[in-house]
Design a protein around this motif. Structure first.
Motif, PDB file in Angstrom:
ATOM      1  N   ARG A  74       0.827  -1.206   0.000  1.00  0.00           N
ATOM      2  CA  ARG A  74       0.000   0.000   0.000  1.00  0.00           C
ATOM      3  C   ARG A  74       0.860   1.253   0.000  1.00  0.00           C
ATOM      4  NH1 ARG A  74      -3.480  -1.617   4.490  1.00  0.00           N
ATOM      5  NH2 ARG A  74      -3.791   0.583   4.940  1.00  0.00           N
ATOM      6  N   GLY A  75       1.960   1.185  -0.723  1.00  0.00           N
ATOM      7  CA  GLY A  75       2.763   2.387  -0.888  1.00  0.00           C
ATOM      8  C   GLY A  75       3.967   2.446   0.020  1.00  0.00           C
ATOM      9  N   GLY A  76       4.186   1.400   0.800  1.00  0.00           N
ATOM     10  CA  GLY A  76       5.338   1.414   1.691  1.00  0.00           C
ATOM     11  C   GLY A  76       6.611   1.040   0.963  1.00  0.00           C
ATOM     12  N   LEU A  77       7.677   0.909   1.732  1.00  0.00           N
ATOM     13  CA  LEU A  77       8.963   0.581   1.118  1.00  0.00           C
ATOM     14  C   LEU A  77       8.879  -0.768   0.434  1.00  0.00           C
ATOM     15  CD1 LEU A  77      12.087   1.486   3.219  1.00  0.00           C
ATOM     16  CD2 LEU A  77      11.406   2.260   0.965  1.00  0.00           C
ATOM     17  N   PHE A  78       9.332  -0.795  -0.792  1.00  0.00           N
ATOM     18  CA  PHE A  78       9.154  -1.969  -1.630  1.00  0.00           C
ATOM     19  C   PHE A  78      10.431  -2.786  -1.710  1.00  0.00           C
ATOM     20  CE2 PHE A  78       7.872  -4.081  -5.554  1.00  0.00           C
ATOM     21  CZ  PHE A  78       6.539  -4.248  -5.295  1.00  0.00           C
ATOM     22  N   THR A  79      11.545  -2.113  -1.487  1.00  0.00           N
ATOM     23  CA  THR A  79      12.829  -2.756  -1.727  1.00  0.00           C
ATOM     24  C   THR A  79      13.316  -3.464  -0.467  1.00  0.00           C
ATOM     25  OG1 THR A  79      13.771  -0.615  -1.211  1.00  0.00           O
ATOM     26  CG2 THR A  79      13.602  -1.198  -3.507  1.00  0.00           C
ATOM     27  N   VAL A  80      14.236  -4.408  -0.653  1.00  0.00           N
ATOM     28  CA  VAL A  80      14.886  -5.053   0.491  1.00  0.00           C
ATOM     29  C   VAL A  80      16.372  -4.831   0.357  1.00  0.00           C
ATOM     30  CG1 VAL A  80      13.127  -6.796   0.860  1.00  0.00           C
ATOM     31  CG2 VAL A  80      14.996  -7.265  -0.695  1.00  0.00           C
ATOM     32  N   GLU A  81      17.049  -4.839   1.486  1.00  0.00           N
ATOM     33  CA  GLU A  81      18.495  -4.647   1.484  1.00  0.00           C
ATOM     34  C   GLU A  81      19.120  -5.965   1.094  1.00  0.00           C
ATOM     35  OE1 GLU A  81      20.259  -1.943   3.610  1.00  0.00           O
ATOM     36  OE2 GLU A  81      18.476  -0.704   3.368  1.00  0.00           O
ATOM     37  N   TYR A  82      19.576  -6.066  -0.146  1.00  0.00           N
ATOM     38  CA  TYR A  82      19.782  -7.387  -0.730  1.00  0.00           C
ATOM     39  C   TYR A  82      20.720  -8.344   0.001  1.00  0.00           C
ATOM     40  CZ  TYR A  82      22.091 -10.758  -3.634  1.00  0.00           C
ATOM     41  OH  TYR A  82      22.716 -11.871  -4.075  1.00  0.00           O
ATOM     42  N   PRO A  83      21.966  -8.040   0.220  1.00  0.00           N
ATOM     43  CA  PRO A  83      22.762  -9.186   0.719  1.00  0.00           C
ATOM     44  C   PRO A  83      22.302  -9.663   2.089  1.00  0.00           C
ATOM     45  CG  PRO A  83      24.164  -7.366   0.039  1.00  0.00           C
ATOM     46  CD  PRO A  83      22.786  -6.843   0.107  1.00  0.00           C
ATOM     47  N   GLU A  84      21.755  -8.754   2.909  1.00  0.00           N
ATOM     48  CA  GLU A  84      21.321  -9.170   4.238  1.00  0.00           C
ATOM     49  C   GLU A  84      19.956  -9.834   4.180  1.00  0.00           C
ATOM     50  OE1 GLU A  84      22.323  -5.773   3.894  1.00  0.00           O
ATOM     51  OE2 GLU A  84      24.376  -6.303   4.418  1.00  0.00           O
ATOM     52  N   PRO A  99      -5.389   1.474 -12.219  1.00  0.00           N
ATOM     53  CA  PRO A  99      -5.923   2.811 -12.513  1.00  0.00           C
ATOM     54  C   PRO A  99      -5.636   3.811 -11.400  1.00  0.00           C
ATOM     55  CG  PRO A  99      -7.540   1.156 -13.039  1.00  0.00           C
ATOM     56  CD  PRO A  99      -6.434   0.457 -12.335  1.00  0.00           C
ATOM     57  N   LYS A 100      -5.654   3.320 -10.143  1.00  0.00           N
ATOM     58  CA  LYS A 100      -5.362   4.220  -9.030  1.00  0.00           C
ATOM     59  C   LYS A 100      -3.938   4.772  -9.157  1.00  0.00           C
ATOM     60  CE  LYS A 100      -6.946   2.194  -5.291  1.00  0.00           C
ATOM     61  NZ  LYS A 100      -6.633   1.337  -4.140  1.00  0.00           N
ATOM     62  N   PHE A 101      -3.043   3.868  -9.485  1.00  0.00           N
ATOM     63  CA  PHE A 101      -1.659   4.312  -9.662  1.00  0.00           C
ATOM     64  C   PHE A 101      -1.556   5.292 -10.825  1.00  0.00           C
ATOM     65  CE2 PHE A 101       2.032   3.665 -12.405  1.00  0.00           C
ATOM     66  CZ  PHE A 101       2.994   4.251 -11.614  1.00  0.00           C
ATOM     67  N   LEU A 102      -2.276   4.985 -11.914  1.00  0.00           N
ATOM     68  CA  LEU A 102      -2.194   5.867 -13.083  1.00  0.00           C
ATOM     69  C   LEU A 102      -2.706   7.257 -12.755  1.00  0.00           C
ATOM     70  CD1 LEU A 102      -3.179   3.993 -16.344  1.00  0.00           C
ATOM     71  CD2 LEU A 102      -1.062   5.145 -15.801  1.00  0.00           C
ATOM     72  N   ASP A 103      -3.777   7.324 -11.956  1.00  0.00           N
ATOM     73  CA  ASP A 103      -4.288   8.636 -11.554  1.00  0.00           C
ATOM     74  C   ASP A 103      -3.214   9.419 -10.813  1.00  0.00           C
ATOM     75  OD1 ASP A 103      -6.664   8.054 -12.675  1.00  0.00           O
ATOM     76  OD2 ASP A 103      -7.619   7.371 -10.820  1.00  0.00           O
ATOM     77  N   GLU A 104      -2.558   8.711  -9.901  1.00  0.00           N
ATOM     78  CA  GLU A 104      -1.518   9.375  -9.124  1.00  0.00           C
ATOM     79  C   GLU A 104      -0.374   9.820 -10.029  1.00  0.00           C
ATOM     80  OE1 GLU A 104      -0.202   7.700  -5.062  1.00  0.00           O
ATOM     81  OE2 GLU A 104       1.474   7.398  -6.393  1.00  0.00           O
TER      82      GLU A 104
END
Lengths: 195, 384, 175
Positions: free
Chosen positions: A28-38, B191-196
């Motif tokens: 829901r918009g939070g951090l998507f990435t992970v710190e890879y080697p760890e 679509p929500k993302f596209l709006d943003e």
């Protein structure tokens, strides 16, 4: 419309994303990435990387029979196979040399598809970087051979399906071999019964 | 012929033009592409594209391979859109060999190629903004969404970008219900993302000022120069091969073809955003009515195990699809052996470069960068 | 689009052009007629073939061939496939760039890979391969460079600079 309103609206979007990246779960918009080697993401079961060979019980008798179908069908021709021979120079149904040059291999998975003996499959490990590109990136038979248990570990459903099919084939063979003796008839001659 | 730009002020001041090489290693050329530019101050006088740095003679490699063996190589043409590359090639060979595709497989093909269109247009918009100087904020938002789609591709084909997923007469693996559910979720949230995304970009004054009336491509020139894809439609010509040829199952879905008015860089950007919305519509319909059934024509299933037995009858065919970059055509000539006699790719990014000089002349250097970015080239496909 | 209709239409309007139907396509017996035929198809009210999708070269050992796939963007019909054949020794076909700009890079590519000259092309240079390559890589008789051996030029350079080249690297010099 005021000049600059569009820029301000855009900045609101970046502000919103900045805030949610701290307080929201990844979907829901939070951090998507992970710190890879760890930290690592789980590997998806069907993920394919360089090939490996399966053996059932001991590495001396792999499923591979050195038929060279994969070597011929490989689009990049990165597989090199030599048949093993017994002391009398009679060819055996197992490879003496099985080399895969993974600097050339492009992970297409065609060897896995064409293999009629369920021997070669695509592996999971992807960290194969090495300081020596000649020797360490040329996988020999011993590097490639991995047990069926390993195959079960990386791809449970696929390996289970393959095992079930192999067992069915074996049982069919067994029952076909048992049948003639049950009926008491001698097994049919190979040349179609002609003298 | 390109219209010429004359150097100004030569009588009043002792000026001379400056010759500049953009690339081959330059981040804004999206790969190893070189623009040989002659400048009058900051204004472009001539521009000659130089390519071939990534040339590997894919066509000759392919003529020494089996028909199935070519499939993984097509992934590497336009490495953003492996699925549509596979689709074009599979369709050309299927036409040649007269193979039909089961319905479920057709649906899967439509779904994956529309997802590919989303990926391509997303990353294009992101890179275009990067060229404009909006460093990495838009592209990382775009890549966040792209990542979700790539995860799905990995789930179904085993690889994120080099999918090698389609087979002659169907697809390699079936979609599980869980994957279908993930796809539906992505489609719902898109679509929500596209709006943003549009709130961030479409009305942004800086973007409008930089892109509007820059690199205008007139209709007649576009048609005459064989331009295809979103670049052509941004110039206002309604030509979408999904609608014209109605290949695969595209006649079943309701969608519209967005067109631009002026044909400038902003239109090329905006047509792509609108196309993404149409792709989402197609995806919604396809994911709704995907039937249950087989995924590979039983007639061709044995050839997956033995590609050398696959010998299309003597003949030739030209199969084309609407790839995200334009018309992707495959011309295959079979001589009845397991290897094609002749195999040619009509690469959309390669041919779209024809008009690069015409629409750059008279603009500033910085505009040439975004014009090139809006043409959407991938060097794997340009050089082949 | 019925290819026989197109054929009779062209033969009626442009008397003297010899056409043959080969696999749903029109073979233009004399390549010099090609620009006239393409121009007619482009201007004609019935067809309006205004879009040249693809040009391809092909090597059929006895002759080289150019295949043109033409569509109509206005009428949304197609394809009309044209072919022109030329000999291998001195291959040349008239260029379509004056009629279709889209032919520009594709003809350069065919010139590059097949060595077919396009008369009337404004800027016929190599496009994908490097300048100075003396071969046509897509022809069937093209021999791939043997990477194990040194080329004659390199050996000459090495000899001049006093480097002794072992004989196993020299073999390509004879060939």
């Amino acid at each position: 419309m005021f000049f600059g309103l569009g820029v301000l609206r855009g900045l609101m979007v970046t502000l919103k994303n900045f805030v949610t990246s701290y307080f929201m779960p990844p979907d829901r918009g939070g951090l998507f990435t992970v710190e890879y080697p760890e930290k690592r993401l789980p590997v998806i079961e069907r993920f394919r990387n360089f090939p490996f060979l399966v053996y059932d019980k001991d590495p001396e008798n792999p499923r591979c029979v050195a038929c060279e179908i994969c070597a011929n069908e490989c689009p990049t021709k990165c597989i090199y196979i030599e048949k093993d021979t017994d002391p009398n120079k009679k060819p055996l149904r197992r490879p003496a040399i099985f080399d895969i040059d993974i600097t050339v291999c492009m992970n297409c998975g065609i060897c896995e598809e064409v293999c009629p003996f369920d021997s070669i499959y695509m592996d999971h490990p992807f960290e194969v970087a090495s300081s020596d590109r000649l020797e360490k990136l040329l996988f020999h038979k011993n590097d490639l051979l991995k047990s069926n248990d390993y195959f079960h570990k990386i791809r449970p459903t696929h390996a289970a399906a393959i095992d079930a099919r192999r067992r069915a084939v074996e049982e069919k063979k067994k029952s076909a071999a048992v049948k003639p003796s049950e009926t008491g008839q001698p097994p049919k001659a190979q040349n179609g019964g002609k003298p | 012929m390109p219209k010429s730009y004359t150097v100004q002020n030569t009588d009043l001041l002792d000026t001379q033009t400056l010759e500049v090489n953009f690339g081959p290693q330059h981040p804004s050329t999206h790969g190893v592409f070189r623009m040989f530019v002659e400048l009058d101050g900051e204004v472009i006088v001539t521009l000659k594209p130089v390519m071939g740095y990534l040339h590997r003679n894919h066509e000759q490699i392919a003529e020494n391979l089996t028909y199935l063996g070519i499939m993984p190589y097509t992934d590497r043409l336009d490495y953003f859109n492996a699925m549509t590359n596979n689709l074009g090639y599979a369709m050309a060979v299927e036409k040649l060999a007269g193979i039909t595709v089961p319905e479920r497989a057709q649906y899967i093909r439509v779904i994956v190629s529309e997802f590919t269109r989303l990926i391509n247009h997303l990353s294009l918009v992101g890179f275009l903004l990067n060229d404009l100087g909006a460093f990495f904020t838009p592209i990382l938002y775009a890549f966040r969404e792209r990542e979700k789609i790539l995860d799905v591709f990995e789930e179904i084909s085993g690889s994120r970008m080099m999918c090698n997923y389609l087979r002659f007469g169907g697809v390699k693996c079936d979609l599980s219900p869980a994957v279908l559910e993930t796809m539906k979720k992505i489609t719902r949230n898109f679509p929500k993302f596209l709006d943003e995304f549009e709130a961030l970009l479409s009305k942004n004054e800086i973007l409008c000022m930089r892109c509007q009336n820059v690199g205008v491509l007139p209709k007649e020139l576009a048609v005459n120069s064989s331009i295809t894809g979103p670049v052509l439609r941004a110039s206002g010509i309604n030509y979408d091969i999904r609608k014209v040829d109605r290949y695969s199952l595209y006649d079943r879905f309701r969608f519209r073809v967005p067109l631009g008015r002026k044909g400038d860089t902003y239109d090329r950007y905006y047509v792509r955003v609108l196309e993404m919305r149409e792709s989402v519509k197609i995806l919604e319909q396809a994911l709704q009515d995907i039937p249950v059934g087989e995924i590979l024509n039983p007639k061709t299933a044995p050839f997956a195990k033995a590609p050398r037995n696959f010998k299309p009858p003597v003949g030739e065919d030209y199969g084309r699809i609407e790839s995200p970059k334009g018309e992707l055509g495959y011309y295959v000539v079979s001589d009845g052996t397991p290897q094609p006699w002749r195999y040619h790719i009509r690469a959309p990014s390669f041919i779209n470069l024809t008009i690069l000089e015409d629409i750059c002349l008279g603009h500033k250097v910085a505009d040439a960068i975004i014009i090139l970015g809006s043409l959407d080239i991938v060097l794997g496909e340009v050089d082949r | 689009m019925n290819i026989a209709e197109v054929k009779s239409y062209i033969e009626k309007t442009l008397p003297g052009t010899k056409l043959t139907i080969v696999r749903d396509s029109l073979l233009i017996e004399n390549p010099a007629d090609l620009p006239r035929v393409a121009g007619l198809l482009k201007e004609s009210d019935t067809y309006r073939v205004d879009y040249l999708a693809s040009i391809t070269g092909a090597d059929y050992l006895q002759y080289l061939e150019c295949v043109y796939h033409l569509f109509s963007m206005e009428r949304k019909i197609g394809p009309v496939i044209l072919r022109a054949r030329t000999n291998r020794e001195n291959p040349s076909v008239p260029s379509l760039v004056p009629i279709y700009r889209g032919a520009e890079y594709q003809e350069r590519e065919i010139f590059d890979l097949f060595g077919i000259f396009f008369d009337g092309h404004p800027d016929l240079r190599r496009i994908l391969m490097w300048e100075g390559l003396n071969a046509s890589p897509m022809r069937k008789d093209y021999q791939q460079e043997d990477r194990e051996k040194l080329s004659a030029e390199d050996i000459r350079w090495l000899d001049e600079h006093g480097v002794s080249v072992p004989p196993e690297f020299r073999e390509s010099q004879q060939g």
